[in-house]
Design a protein around this motif. Structure first.
Motif, PDB file in Angstrom:
ATOM      1  N   LYS A 322      10.849  -2.396  12.889  1.00 10.26           N
ATOM      2  CA  LYS A 322       9.493  -1.928  13.080  1.00 10.26           C
ATOM      3  C   LYS A 322       9.250  -0.678  13.602  1.00 10.26           C
ATOM      4  O   LYS A 322       8.401   0.413  13.044  1.00 10.26           O
ATOM      5  CB  LYS A 322       8.613  -2.953  14.265  1.00 10.26           C
ATOM      6  CG  LYS A 322       7.101  -2.959  14.024  1.00 10.26           C
ATOM      7  CD  LYS A 322       6.511  -4.018  12.866  1.00 10.26           C
ATOM      8  CE  LYS A 322       5.151  -3.684  12.674  1.00 10.26           C
ATOM      9  NZ  LYS A 322       4.668  -4.355  11.609  1.00 10.26           N
ATOM     10  N   SER A 323       9.938  -0.145  14.536  1.00 11.05           N
ATOM     11  CA  SER A 323       9.882   1.129  15.017  1.00 11.05           C
ATOM     12  C   SER A 323      10.347   2.324  14.170  1.00 11.05           C
ATOM     13  O   SER A 323       9.703   3.195  13.781  1.00 11.05           O
ATOM     14  CB  SER A 323      10.895   1.251  16.379  1.00 11.05           C
ATOM     15  OG  SER A 323      10.753   2.621  16.749  1.00 11.05           O
ATOM     16  N   ILE A 324      11.606   1.804  13.373  1.00 13.69           N
ATOM     17  CA  ILE A 324      12.177   2.965  12.393  1.00 13.69           C
ATOM     18  C   ILE A 324      11.035   3.058  11.123  1.00 13.69           C
ATOM     19  O   ILE A 324      11.035   4.214  10.828  1.00 13.69           O
ATOM     20  CB  ILE A 324      13.375   2.376  11.904  1.00 13.69           C
ATOM     21  CG1 ILE A 324      14.548   2.588  13.039  1.00 13.69           C
ATOM     22  CG2 ILE A 324      13.728   3.105  10.628  1.00 13.69           C
ATOM     23  CD1 ILE A 324      15.831   2.031  12.891  1.00 13.69           C
ATOM     24  N   GLU A 325      10.493   1.838  10.816  1.00 13.57           N
ATOM     25  CA  GLU A 325       9.486   1.952  10.002  1.00 13.57           C
ATOM     26  C   GLU A 325       8.244   2.657  10.102  1.00 13.57           C
ATOM     27  O   GLU A 325       7.898   3.666   9.147  1.00 13.57           O
ATOM     28  CB  GLU A 325       9.135   0.637   9.537  1.00 13.57           C
ATOM     29  CG  GLU A 325       8.759   0.418   8.036  1.00 13.57           C
ATOM     30  CD  GLU A 325       7.955  -1.002   7.624  1.00 13.57           C
ATOM     31  OE1 GLU A 325       8.811  -2.047   8.002  1.00 13.57           O
ATOM     32  OE2 GLU A 325       6.897  -1.094   6.928  1.00 13.57           O
ATOM     33  N   LYS A 326       7.860   2.702  11.327  1.00  8.53           N
ATOM     34  CA  LYS A 326       6.615   3.437  11.868  1.00  8.53           C
ATOM     35  C   LYS A 326       6.745   4.768  11.990  1.00  8.53           C
ATOM     36  O   LYS A 326       6.204   5.713  11.422  1.00  8.53           O
ATOM     37  CB  LYS A 326       6.227   3.000  13.348  1.00  8.53           C
ATOM     38  CG  LYS A 326       5.084   1.770  13.378  1.00  8.53           C
ATOM     39  CD  LYS A 326       4.933   1.357  14.707  1.00  8.53           C
ATOM     40  CE  LYS A 326       3.585   2.304  15.370  1.00  8.53           C
ATOM     41  NZ  LYS A 326       2.391   1.718  14.911  1.00  8.53           N
TER      42      LYS A 326
END
Lengths: 338, 338
Positions: A322-326
């Motif tokens: 989720k963090s990498i995607e954001k």
């Protein structure tokens, strides 16, 4: 909204400030500058300026740049400091962060033991969850971790040999050489091999570093002995799932680091940065259990997404994917082949 | 006295002319120049000047430089031509040498099949004995052959991996780049690996070449998998018997190629050349059956002793040891450690 302070606003600090400002779950509450130079002048239009201590104030007043307070004041407001001060200063600053109960991120110029863990988003995001002190590894180590992690996942890694052809200095620095020479580091392995182990477990790796007179990018010649046999297509496929790696081709006119950085300018990003590691597709060779490739690393910016992800991990704001995607979405990092 | 003509008086040609003149068993009977430039002017004080054909004569006359005749005339007098013309021209010149019954040496820019054998003095002197057409391999291949041959003799070679960090161009050439970039050759292996096989039998070797913006020297990062186990001392000892390899040390202030070429100036040789391959002693690492080291190659001059030895082999003037010893003595190549 996590309240982030940036201590040191040089090559890395100013890029982290911009990247943090682009997120919806964190905000820059101030930056620390030591000199009222052109960088301070431009920064003051966007960020609150702080100074290390009150002795620095007069120079800024004389230059007509508003100062909000000292680092100590910034620490009253910030929940986390990204310490992007020159190499070795982070360690000296740490006691103040502890005293003021602020979390802190250190950069790759610091020794690993300054932090509870070193960090690369792909290879060990989870190690930083909930931590107070995290070190984002250097540009070169980030470059190695980015492209080796997918190989490790897909094929297993027995041994890595990498030759790092290092840019002499950054574009805005005229104080360092070499100007017309090639300078090998005779400390072998170079510091990159042990550094890689801080984010990729006990990977068997040797690195040799060679400085050359260029400012644009580092280039790595990497050779990996794998557990399982691999094919060219298999390796390209393994990297394909990772947006922070891009493939470039000589056939498209991308012969050297000069064209790669020119391509990056076409993306229209902050400071024309290239956050991704660029791999020359024509350099990829997989034969039985040996993979070879050549990659280029934009030393000024490849660690920027990692700094954002480290903040998320430390406050447990999101899981790894989720963090990498954001982060990627906010910085315009998407799947691309050239 | 073998009568030697030099066709092409650029980086290599003028150095071969000087080296041949320093021997007691061969003599330069003339050099071929195409332009009446400053190099011709200086050369005319020492050597007879010839031109490719009569169409070139007027320009030399206009410049006041005496021309003895054409290449055809030179070939009436010379028993052997050292062809140091630009890459690919040697092949075109060969029919004339055949017609005029002159032996010929070609340089590393030509394809191997231009000659009966390729040549490196250490690794395959005997292959050139009595031959009419011999090709001296390029500066980089010479550098690899020089330091790998002693390792092959002492420990056996299973596999070689070498990364060649190549100087962009020579000091007197401003027409080539890169100026501020790193440019990998995406033809892997680079031409050096097959070239090395022309003088070291069917050695298992891979080479990756990377161009960088410097003019002084090439740098090679070499890794050898050996048949027998080796130690650091054992490797240094193996090289110690070969004068065309020198060891340099960072502790003595030799950090980069800039200091190596500065050291060479101290030797007081023709054109401040460094005929030897320089190995950084601190880079040498032998563990079990893997040897690693970093070496620097003066691209303008390392092949010069080989050109002299090739002439001796082709006329069977001396055996391998004797020729190398004569050449080294005449050029000031002696055992040195720095």
């Amino acid at each position: 909204m996590i309240r982030v302070g940036i201590n040191g606003y040089g090559t890395i600090g100013r890029r982290v400030a911009n990247a943090v400002s682009s997120q919806d779950d964190m905000i820059v509450v101030g930056i620390v500058k030591t000199k009222p130079d052109y960088i301070s002048e431009v920064a003051s239009r966007r960020f609150k300026i702080f100074v290390p201590d009150s002795s620095y104030m007069k120079a800024f007043q004389d230059a007509g740049i508003k100062v909000e307070g000292t680092l100590d004041n910034l620490l009253d407001d910030a929940e986390i400091i990204v310490d992007a001060t020159p190499e070795g200063m982070g360690e000296k600053n740490k006691p103040l962060y502890i005293k003021k109960k602020a979390k802190a991120i250190f950069e790759g110029g610091e020794e690993p033991d300054v932090a509870e863990t070193s960090f690369n988003a792909y290879s060990n995001y989870n190690d930083a969850i909930g931590k107070s002190y995290v070190r984002v590894v250097s540009c070169n180590t980030t470059g190695l971790a980015r492209t080796l992690y997918p190989i490790q996942q897909a094929f297993g890694v027995k041994h890595v040999e990498a030759t790092l052809i290092r840019r002499a200095t950054d574009q805005n620095d005229s104080s360092k050489g070499p100007i017309n020479a090639v300078e090998p580091s005779l400390k072998i392995p170079s510091h990159h091999a042990p550094d890689l182990k801080t984010v990729m477990g006990n990977i068997d790796v040797n690195t040799v570093a060679i400085k050359v007179p260029t400012t644009l990018m580092h280039v790595h010649v990497v050779q990996v002995d794998t557990e399982k046999n691999a094919s060219n297509d298999g390796v390209l496929e393994a990297w394909n799932n990772y947006r922070r790696i891009i493939h470039v081709k000589k056939d498209d006119g991308i012969k050297s680091t000069a064209q790669i950085m020119d391509l990056a300018r076409e993306f229209g990003r902050d400071r024309s940065d290239l956050y991704e590691i660029a791999i020359w597709e024509g350099s990829v060779s997989a034969k039985a259990n040996r993979i070879s490739y050549i990659q280029a690393v934009h030393q000024e910016s490849d660690v920027i997404p990692e700094n954002v992800d480290a903040i998320r991990a430390m406050f447990n704001l999101a899981d790894k994917e989720k963090s990498i995607e954001k982060t990627d979405k906010s910085l315009g990092i998407e799947k691309r082949v050239y």
